[in-house]
Design a protein around this motif. Structure first.
Motif, PDB file in Angstrom:
ATOM      1  N   ALA A 388      11.832 -16.992  48.707  1.00 36.04           N
ATOM      2  CA  ALA A 388      13.059 -16.215  48.870  1.00 36.04           C
ATOM      3  C   ALA A 388      13.138 -15.092  47.840  1.00 36.04           C
ATOM      4  O   ALA A 388      13.529 -13.957  48.152  1.00 36.04           O
ATOM      5  CB  ALA A 388      14.279 -17.127  48.750  1.00 36.04           C
ATOM      6  N   PHE A 389      12.758 -15.383  46.607  1.00 33.41           N
ATOM      7  CA  PHE A 389      12.790 -14.367  45.548  1.00 33.41           C
ATOM      8  C   PHE A 389      11.806 -13.248  45.846  1.00 33.41           C
ATOM      9  O   PHE A 389      12.146 -12.058  45.742  1.00 33.41           O
ATOM     10  CB  PHE A 389      12.476 -15.012  44.199  1.00 33.41           C
ATOM     11  N   LEU A 390      10.574 -13.607  46.196  1.00 29.11           N
ATOM     12  CA  LEU A 390       9.549 -12.586  46.448  1.00 29.11           C
ATOM     13  C   LEU A 390       9.953 -11.670  47.601  1.00 29.11           C
ATOM     14  O   LEU A 390       9.732 -10.460  47.553  1.00 29.11           O
ATOM     15  CB  LEU A 390       8.215 -13.252  46.744  1.00 29.11           C
ATOM     16  N   LYS A 391      10.559 -12.247  48.628  1.00 29.08           N
ATOM     17  CA  LYS A 391      11.016 -11.429  49.752  1.00 29.08           C
ATOM     18  C   LYS A 391      12.211 -10.566  49.355  1.00 29.08           C
ATOM     19  O   LYS A 391      12.318  -9.409  49.778  1.00 29.08           O
ATOM     20  CB  LYS A 391      11.370 -12.334  50.937  1.00 29.08           C
ATOM     21  N   ALA A 392      13.086 -11.113  48.523  1.00 28.71           N
ATOM     22  CA  ALA A 392      14.282 -10.367  48.111  1.00 28.71           C
ATOM     23  C   ALA A 392      13.929  -9.143  47.279  1.00 28.71           C
ATOM     24  O   ALA A 392      14.601  -8.105  47.354  1.00 28.71           O
ATOM     25  CB  ALA A 392      15.220 -11.280  47.326  1.00 28.71           C
ATOM     26  N   VAL A 393      12.858  -9.248  46.478  1.00 26.81           N
ATOM     27  CA  VAL A 393      12.483  -8.119  45.621  1.00 26.81           C
ATOM     28  C   VAL A 393      11.377  -7.273  46.241  1.00 26.81           C
ATOM     29  O   VAL A 393      10.874  -6.339  45.611  1.00 26.81           O
ATOM     30  CB  VAL A 393      12.062  -8.607  44.212  1.00 26.81           C
ATOM     31  N   GLY A 394      10.981  -7.610  47.469  1.00 23.21           N
ATOM     32  CA  GLY A 394       9.984  -6.809  48.170  1.00 23.21           C
ATOM     33  C   GLY A 394       8.592  -6.913  47.598  1.00 23.21           C
ATOM     34  O   GLY A 394       7.820  -5.949  47.625  1.00 23.21           O
ATOM     35  N   PHE A 395       8.241  -8.117  47.117  1.00 23.50           N
ATOM     36  CA  PHE A 395       6.928  -8.286  46.497  1.00 23.50           C
ATOM     37  C   PHE A 395       5.820  -8.386  47.542  1.00 23.50           C
ATOM     38  O   PHE A 395       5.957  -9.032  48.571  1.00 23.50           O
ATOM     39  CB  PHE A 395       6.915  -9.560  45.643  1.00 23.50           C
ATOM     40  N   LYS A 396       4.697  -7.730  47.232  1.00 22.50           N
ATOM     41  CA  LYS A 396       3.467  -7.864  48.009  1.00 22.50           C
ATOM     42  C   LYS A 396       2.338  -8.137  47.037  1.00 22.50           C
ATOM     43  O   LYS A 396       2.248  -7.505  45.991  1.00 22.50           O
ATOM     44  CB  LYS A 396       3.179  -6.592  48.818  1.00 22.50           C
ATOM     45  N   LYS A 397       1.461  -9.096  47.381  1.00 27.97           N
ATOM     46  CA  LYS A 397       0.379  -9.480  46.470  1.00 27.97           C
ATOM     47  C   LYS A 397      -0.516  -8.299  46.098  1.00 27.97           C
ATOM     48  O   LYS A 397      -1.121  -8.279  45.033  1.00 27.97           O
ATOM     49  CB  LYS A 397      -0.465 -10.591  47.090  1.00 27.97           C
ATOM     50  N   SER A 398      -0.599  -7.333  46.980  1.00 33.59           N
ATOM     51  CA  SER A 398      -1.492  -6.190  46.742  1.00 33.59           C
ATOM     52  C   SER A 398      -0.854  -5.109  45.892  1.00 33.59           C
ATOM     53  O   SER A 398      -1.495  -4.127  45.556  1.00 33.59           O
ATOM     54  CB  SER A 398      -1.923  -5.595  48.100  1.00 33.59           C
ATOM     55  N   GLU A 399       0.424  -5.295  45.542  1.00 31.32           N
ATOM     56  CA  GLU A 399       1.125  -4.247  44.806  1.00 31.32           C
ATOM     57  C   GLU A 399       1.794  -4.836  43.569  1.00 31.32           C
ATOM     58  O   GLU A 399       2.117  -6.020  43.530  1.00 31.32           O
ATOM     59  CB  GLU A 399       2.206  -3.581  45.678  1.00 31.32           C
ATOM     60  N   LYS A 400       2.030  -4.006  42.570  1.00 34.88           N
ATOM     61  CA  LYS A 400       2.786  -4.426  41.399  1.00 34.88           C
ATOM     62  C   LYS A 400       4.283  -4.380  41.713  1.00 34.88           C
ATOM     63  O   LYS A 400       4.749  -3.474  42.395  1.00 34.88           O
ATOM     64  CB  LYS A 400       2.474  -3.527  40.190  1.00 34.88           C
ATOM     65  N   LEU A 401       4.998  -5.354  41.198  1.00 31.71           N
ATOM     66  CA  LEU A 401       6.433  -5.407  41.437  1.00 31.71           C
ATOM     67  C   LEU A 401       7.143  -4.359  40.582  1.00 31.71           C
ATOM     68  O   LEU A 401       6.926  -4.245  39.390  1.00 31.71           O
ATOM     69  CB  LEU A 401       6.969  -6.810  41.081  1.00 31.71           C
TER      70      LEU A 401
END
Length: 405
Positions: A388-401
């Motif tokens: 839920a957190f990763l989706k909320a902050v728009g995280f993608k493994k290929s990109e830096k947050l």
């Protein structure tokens, strides 16, 4: 039907499970595939990180390795790791089509989500030299226990999943440890009762038991093999842990992984751990944000030792977890709690989480997606919380947050 469509049609949770069904399915599959050397990992905490360390170190030395773990955080492919990468969609789809054709529609549809994906991993890994299997919530009756294994690794066992495994630590330990066959490796245990259960069961089945130091001591026993990491340099391991920001519990897990490799006769180079990424295991998403999929009091006891003081805890929990004890355990290092909604039928209610936080005496608010680069954050509570957190902050493994203030 594609793999993902097939799996989505299966329920994730069952009130009752037919434990014989997966054995019948494996009997159908077994003549069609080759079983690699197998390490089976059971326990309450540390299964994922210990398994990945074993798999990574072996792979870096040229061994073909498959690692089956669960659940996933962002994508199903995370469950089936093959030679350094999550299995591709194409590899998984080909394995599904083959497995389905062998088992047939009736058996394939009858199997649970976890049972089917376990057998799917067997198909993906059949050409590997080593297969590392992580049990789900059990051991003796777990789907991963259908095949033979060269080594069983027993990670720390605590109180969890009581509805399925029993109320006492002895009951829980027994159902997990009864999955062993010829050789078992026992990690450091928070409950001394687990060591006694392990000794009793290995005596009953005639297995050899290798016990790592429990509070620095090992009792002499005819069925206990010596705990000697002949290749491991404790100083080097501590230096790696310092560089990667690991807590003490991950050092313990690494020591167990090194011993496991020695017991199955696979060489390793300890410095290969520098390249290991344990996504979701006290993982540094950024310099001030760590994510961890832990969800029970035992995990909280390990994590609190590694936390920064005045950490903002982004949290939620499943209903069957002892979230009040988790919060109380973490509270000395928590500045405030930020509650994040999670997408699960098993999620506890917001009211219950709020009541537990108030009882523990921590300030709280609801997570709104904003992060302060001057604060330390720990995202904790379950795979669903991290997802839920990763989706909320728009995280993608290929990109830096990128932190949004």
């Amino acid at each position: 039907m594609t793999l993902l469509a097939f799996l989505e049609a299966k329920p994730l949770y069952y009130k009752e499970i037919d434990h014989e069904r997966v054995h019948h399915a494996y009997a159908m599959l077994k003549p069609h595939i080759k079983r690699p050397k197998t390490v089976h990992i059971v326990g309450t905490n540390g299964k994922g990180s210990t398994g990945r360390m074993i798999a990574h170190l072996a792979w870096k030395r040229g061994v073909s390795v498959g690692h089956y773990t669960s659940p996933h955080i962002l994508k199903f492919n995370e469950r089936i790791w093959l030679n350094g990468l999550d299995a591709s969609d194409e590899v998984l789809e080909a394995a599904h089509q083959r497995l389905f054709s062998i088992l047939g529609q009736e058996m394939s549809e009858a199997l649970s989500y976890f049972e089917y994906t376990t057998l799917l991993a067997f198909v993906v890994f059949e050409k590997c030299d080593l297969m590392v299997l992580e049990a789900g919530l059990g051991g003796e009756f777990d789907a991963t226990n259908v095949c033979d294994k060269e080594l069983s690794v027993i990670t720390p066992i605590g109180i969890d999943h009581q509805a399925f495994l029993g109320e006492s630590i002895e009951e829980i330990a027994s159902t997990k440890i009864r999955s062993i066959q010829k050789l078992a490796l026992l990690a450091p245990q928070p409950y001394p009762e687990v060591v006694e259960v392990a000794k009793k069961i290995t005596d009953e089945v005639g297995a050899d038991l290798c016990v790592c130091p429990q509070n620095g001591n090992i009792e002499a026993d005819s069925h206990i093999c010596p705990w000697v990491n002949t290749q491991a340099d404790p100083f080097a391991l501590k230096e790696i842990a310092k560089a990667k920001g690991w807590g003490e519990y991950l050092i313990d897990n690494a020591s167990v992984a090194l011993k496991a490799l020695e017991l199955v006769g696979i060489d390793y180079h300890i410095n290969d751990l520098y390249e290991l990424e344990l996504f979701g295991r006290f993982y540094p998403l950024t310099k001030n944000i760590r994510i961890d999929v832990g969800h029970n009091p035992l995990a909280a006891e390990a994590i609190v030792k590694a936390m920064e003081p005045e950490t903002v805890l982004v949290y939620n929990s499943l209903d069957d977890k002892d979230y009040e004890t988790v919060l109380r355990t973490l509270s000395p290092k928590v500045k405030r709690v930020e509650i994040i909604p999670i997408a699960s039928q098993r999620a506890t209610t917001m009211e219950a989480i709020e009541a537990a936080i108030e009882k523990v005496g921590l300030p709280y608010r609801h997570f709104d997606g904003r992060l302060d680069e001057n604060e330390h954050y720990l995202v904790f509570g379950s795979f669903y919380t991290v997802e839920a957190f990763l989706k909320a902050v728009g995280f993608k493994k290929s990109e830096k947050l990128k932190i949004k203030n």
